[in-house]
Scaffold this motif. Structure first.
Motif, PDB file in Angstrom:
ATOM      1  N   GLY A  20       0.788  -1.554  -0.136  1.00  0.00           N
ATOM      2  CA  GLY A  20       0.042   0.159  -0.438  1.00  0.00           C
ATOM      3  C   GLY A  20       0.954   1.159   0.200  1.00  0.00           C
ATOM      4  N   TYR A  21       2.447   1.468   0.122  1.00  0.00           N
ATOM      5  CA  TYR A  21       2.829   2.328  -0.194  1.00  0.00           C
ATOM      6  C   TYR A  21       2.885   2.610  -1.803  1.00  0.00           C
ATOM      7  N   THR A  22       2.997   4.172  -2.182  1.00  0.00           N
ATOM      8  CA  THR A  22       2.305   4.485  -3.148  1.00  0.00           C
ATOM      9  C   THR A  22       3.692   5.496  -3.387  1.00  0.00           C
ATOM     10  N   VAL A  23       4.689   6.716  -2.503  1.00  0.00           N
ATOM     11  CA  VAL A  23       5.393   7.372  -2.590  1.00  0.00           C
ATOM     12  C   VAL A  23       6.046   7.148  -1.785  1.00  0.00           C
ATOM     13  N   PRO A  24       7.956   6.848  -1.935  1.00  0.00           N
ATOM     14  CA  PRO A  24       8.833   6.753  -0.958  1.00  0.00           C
ATOM     15  C   PRO A  24       8.604   7.947  -0.200  1.00  0.00           C
ATOM     16  N   ILE A  27      13.246   9.093   3.804  1.00  0.00           N
ATOM     17  CA  ILE A  27      14.536   8.571   3.800  1.00  0.00           C
ATOM     18  C   ILE A  27      15.094   7.518   2.434  1.00  0.00           C
ATOM     19  N   GLN A  28      14.212   7.168   2.152  1.00  0.00           N
ATOM     20  CA  GLN A  28      14.228   6.316   1.110  1.00  0.00           C
ATOM     21  C   GLN A  28      14.106   7.285   0.376  1.00  0.00           C
ATOM     22  N   LYS A  29      14.503   7.898  -0.369  1.00  0.00           N
ATOM     23  CA  LYS A  29      14.692   8.666  -1.288  1.00  0.00           C
ATOM     24  C   LYS A  29      15.910   8.804  -1.554  1.00  0.00           C
ATOM     25  N   THR A  47      12.616   5.182  14.461  1.00  0.00           N
ATOM     26  CA  THR A  47      11.351   4.303  13.660  1.00  0.00           C
ATOM     27  C   THR A  47      10.124   5.112  13.729  1.00  0.00           C
ATOM     28  N   GLY A  48       9.661   4.979  12.285  1.00  0.00           N
ATOM     29  CA  GLY A  48       8.097   6.119  11.768  1.00  0.00           C
ATOM     30  C   GLY A  48       8.491   6.566  10.681  1.00  0.00           C
ATOM     31  N   THR A  49      10.002   6.531  10.006  1.00  0.00           N
ATOM     32  CA  THR A  49      10.681   7.362   9.310  1.00  0.00           C
ATOM     33  C   THR A  49      10.353   6.783   7.703  1.00  0.00           C
ATOM     34  N   GLY A  50      10.009   5.526   7.971  1.00  0.00           N
ATOM     35  CA  GLY A  50      10.381   4.258   6.944  1.00  0.00           C
ATOM     36  C   GLY A  50      11.128   3.739   6.638  1.00  0.00           C
ATOM     37  N   LYS A  51      12.158   4.118   7.468  1.00  0.00           N
ATOM     38  CA  LYS A  51      13.694   3.675   8.044  1.00  0.00           C
ATOM     39  C   LYS A  51      14.143   1.760   7.317  1.00  0.00           C
ATOM     40  N   THR A  52      12.878   0.552   8.473  1.00  0.00           N
ATOM     41  CA  THR A  52      13.464  -0.073   7.396  1.00  0.00           C
ATOM     42  C   THR A  52      13.755  -0.541   5.931  1.00  0.00           C
ATOM     43  N   ALA A  53      11.860  -0.153   5.572  1.00  0.00           N
ATOM     44  CA  ALA A  53      11.973  -0.397   3.904  1.00  0.00           C
ATOM     45  C   ALA A  53      13.199   0.225   2.508  1.00  0.00           C
ATOM     46  N   ILE A 322       3.552  -0.288  15.068  1.00  0.00           N
ATOM     47  CA  ILE A 322       2.190  -0.420  15.525  1.00  0.00           C
ATOM     48  C   ILE A 322       2.237   1.168  14.712  1.00  0.00           C
ATOM     49  N   GLU A 323       1.290   0.352  13.237  1.00  0.00           N
ATOM     50  CA  GLU A 323       1.259   1.325  12.212  1.00  0.00           C
ATOM     51  C   GLU A 323       0.518   2.662  12.904  1.00  0.00           C
ATOM     52  N   GLN A 324       0.638   3.868  12.177  1.00  0.00           N
ATOM     53  CA  GLN A 324      -0.241   4.716  12.368  1.00  0.00           C
ATOM     54  C   GLN A 324      -0.892   5.163  13.692  1.00  0.00           C
TER      55      GLN A 324
HETATM   56  P1  AMP Z   1       9.735   2.246   9.950  1.00  0.00           P
HETATM   57  O1  AMP Z   1       9.921   3.578  10.305  1.00  0.00           O
HETATM   58  O2  AMP Z   1      10.324   1.299   9.035  1.00  0.00           O
HETATM   59  O3  AMP Z   1       9.063   1.896  11.779  1.00  0.00           O
HETATM   60  O4  AMP Z   1       8.167   2.003   9.208  1.00  0.00           O
HETATM   61  C1  AMP Z   1       7.318   2.635  10.087  1.00  0.00           C
HETATM   62  C2  AMP Z   1       6.042   2.123   9.151  1.00  0.00           C
HETATM   63  O5  AMP Z   1       6.307   2.470   7.999  1.00  0.00           O
HETATM   64  C3  AMP Z   1       5.981   0.809   8.670  1.00  0.00           C
HETATM   65  O6  AMP Z   1       4.622   0.459   9.197  1.00  0.00           O
HETATM   66  C4  AMP Z   1       5.512   0.700   7.574  1.00  0.00           C
HETATM   67  O7  AMP Z   1       4.796  -0.193   6.324  1.00  0.00           O
HETATM   68  C5  AMP Z   1       5.725   2.413   6.992  1.00  0.00           C
HETATM   69  N1  AMP Z   1       5.440   2.570   5.625  1.00  0.00           N
HETATM   70  C6  AMP Z   1       7.000   2.168   5.486  1.00  0.00           C
HETATM   71  N2  AMP Z   1       7.449   2.943   3.883  1.00  0.00           N
HETATM   72  C7  AMP Z   1       6.715   3.840   3.509  1.00  0.00           C
HETATM   73  C8  AMP Z   1       5.544   4.599   2.252  1.00  0.00           C
HETATM   74  N3  AMP Z   1       6.432   4.331   1.632  1.00  0.00           N
HETATM   75  N4  AMP Z   1       4.976   4.581   2.703  1.00  0.00           N
HETATM   76  C9  AMP Z   1       3.751   4.583   3.309  1.00  0.00           C
HETATM   77  N5  AMP Z   1       4.263   3.779   4.046  1.00  0.00           N
HETATM   78  C10 AMP Z   1       4.878   3.474   4.723  1.00  0.00           C
END
Ligand code: AMP
Length: 387
Positions: A20-24, A27-29, A47-53, A322-324
């Motif tokens: 369900g991610y649409t845009v990076p 930190i991903q970019k 945590t929460g920035t999308g760092k794992t991805a 924990i999401e959102q």
């Molecule tokens: P993290 O910072 O890795 O703990 O990720 C925080 C939350 O953001 C997790 O629940 C991910 O599934 C979600 N997430 C990561 N990347 C994105 C993205 N590009 N768009 C929307 N949600 C994301």
């Protein structure tokens, strides 16, 4: 900007879409292109920035690309698809919860590839982990202590590792893992890509990076106090004895259905949980003294919304995915101002609005002042409306 333009292969993009991610995220970019290029990274990310991805996606891509190289042309036999998996990527995390969550994420992002990820951590039986390693894996997510146990028993072969991730490196140091980390490093091949993620940069972290990272690209997608800008922060001044009553009132008046509450001590977490339960608000505590089973159960109950309030200490809360989360409460202010930033970073994740409330007693006023200095913002007390 879309994920495709970051140069990720189709099976990975498909998985991202399924998530369900649409845009990076920011930190991903910033991180994905650098990691794809093979360079070392020093990233400031909480945590929460999308760092794992931000590290998992390019790591999967790099593995895919390497696999295609070895399967095209150079491979003498046509049995490339059957070759044994080789452990190439090691991801170290401070806590078992974070390890499990990172592994889940890696598996989700890699679900349309043949890349395999396994997780090992302490506090549970080692035998199934030994078996999983025997079956072969490309990626291993581990906490340092259990990894060293496995290495001592010669159950894990780290000789082919070419990518190392230290996730939440600051917490690993806080939790006293520095010697373990150094022991693990000594077991790895010297030539490898190193990615270090940390929410804060203490002297200890910088010292660790010196010997570890080779000409790292520094990435600071979000400044340390970024959450402080986007999260709606309220402060309530209250006598110590009035905190439980005020919390109950906020939960009920605000009709908060999913609240993460921070206390400074494990004991405080237990006590508060009991009091909430007694007044009919479902609550569970999560902290270091709880067994793995109890923690998993508490977290699952919270995610399923059977438990309305999760009461946690700082260390236990790190890495909880924990999401959102809509609402975070500081029942006690943390002693370290940076922990405040971590805490409120748990709300308003990945773009959704967040709310944080702090219950501040007179004794805690100096702590509030320190926090204001770090987040560079005054936090005016909110007046409670009379009932
Ligand atoms: P993290 O910072 O890795 O703990 O990720 C925080 C939350 O953001 C997790 O629940 C991910 O599934 C979600 N997430 C990561 N990347 C994105 C993205 N590009 N768009 C929307 N949600 C994301």
């Amino acid at each position: 900007m879309q994920f495709q333009s970051l140069g990720l292969a189709e099976p990975i993009c498909r998985a991202i879409k399924k998530e369900g991610y649409t845009v990076p995220t920011e930190i991903q970019k910033a991180a994905i292109p650098v990691i794809l290029s093979g360079r070392d990274v020093l990233a400031a990310a909480q945590t929460g920035t999308g760092k794992t991805a931000s590290f998992a996606l390019p790591i999967l891509e790099n593995l895919l690309a390497r696999r295609q190289d070895s399967e095209s042309g150079n491979a003498p036999h046509k049995n490339a698809g059957h070759r044994k998996r080789e452990l190439r990527v090691l991801i170290l995390t401070p806590t078992r919860e974070l390890a499990a969550q990172v592994n889940e994420s890696v598996r989700a992002y890699g679900q349309f590839t043949k890349i395999h990820s396994t997780v090992v951590f302490g506090g549970v039986s080692i035998q199934p982990q030994i078996q999983a390693l025997k079956n072969g894996t490309d990626i291993l997510v581990a906490t340092p202590g259990r990894l060293l146990d496995l290495a001592d028993q010669k159950k894990v072969d780290l000789s082919r590792i070419d990518t190392l991730v230290l996730d939440e490196a600051d917490r690993m140091l806080d939790m006293g893992f520095i010697r373990d980390i150094r022991r693990v490093l000594a077991l790895l091949p010297r030539k490898r890509q190193n990615l270090l993620f940390s929410a804060t940069f203490s002297q200890a972290i910088l010292k660790l990076t010196e010997g570890l990272l080779h000409k790292p690209e520094r990435i600071q997608a979000t400044p340390n106090s970024s959450a402080a800008v986007t999260v709606d922060q309220k402060v309530y001044t209250v006598e110590k004895d009035g905190k439980v009553g005020l919390l109950k009132r906020l939960i009920n008046d605000g009709d908060w259905q999913q609240v993460l509450v921070f206390t400074r001590t494990k004991h405080g977490a237990n006590r508060l949980t009991q009091k909430l339960e007694q007044s009919g608000i479902s609550a569970a505590a999560i902290h270091g003294n709880k067994s793995q089973g109890a923690r998993t159960k508490a977290l699952a109950g919270f995610k399923d919304r059977q438990v309305r309030v999760l009461v946690a200490t700082d260390i236990a809360a790190r890495g909880l995915d924990i999401e959102q989360l809509p609402q975070v409460v500081n029942f006690d202010l943390p002693n370290v101002p940076e922990d405040y930033v971590h805490r409120i970073g748990r709300t308003g994740r990945a773009g959704s609005p967040g709310h944080a409330a702090s219950l501040v007693s007179r004794e805690e006023m100096p702590l509030l002042k320190n926090i204001e200095k770090v987040i560079k913002k005054r936090l005016q007390p909110t007046a409670l409306t009379a009932r």
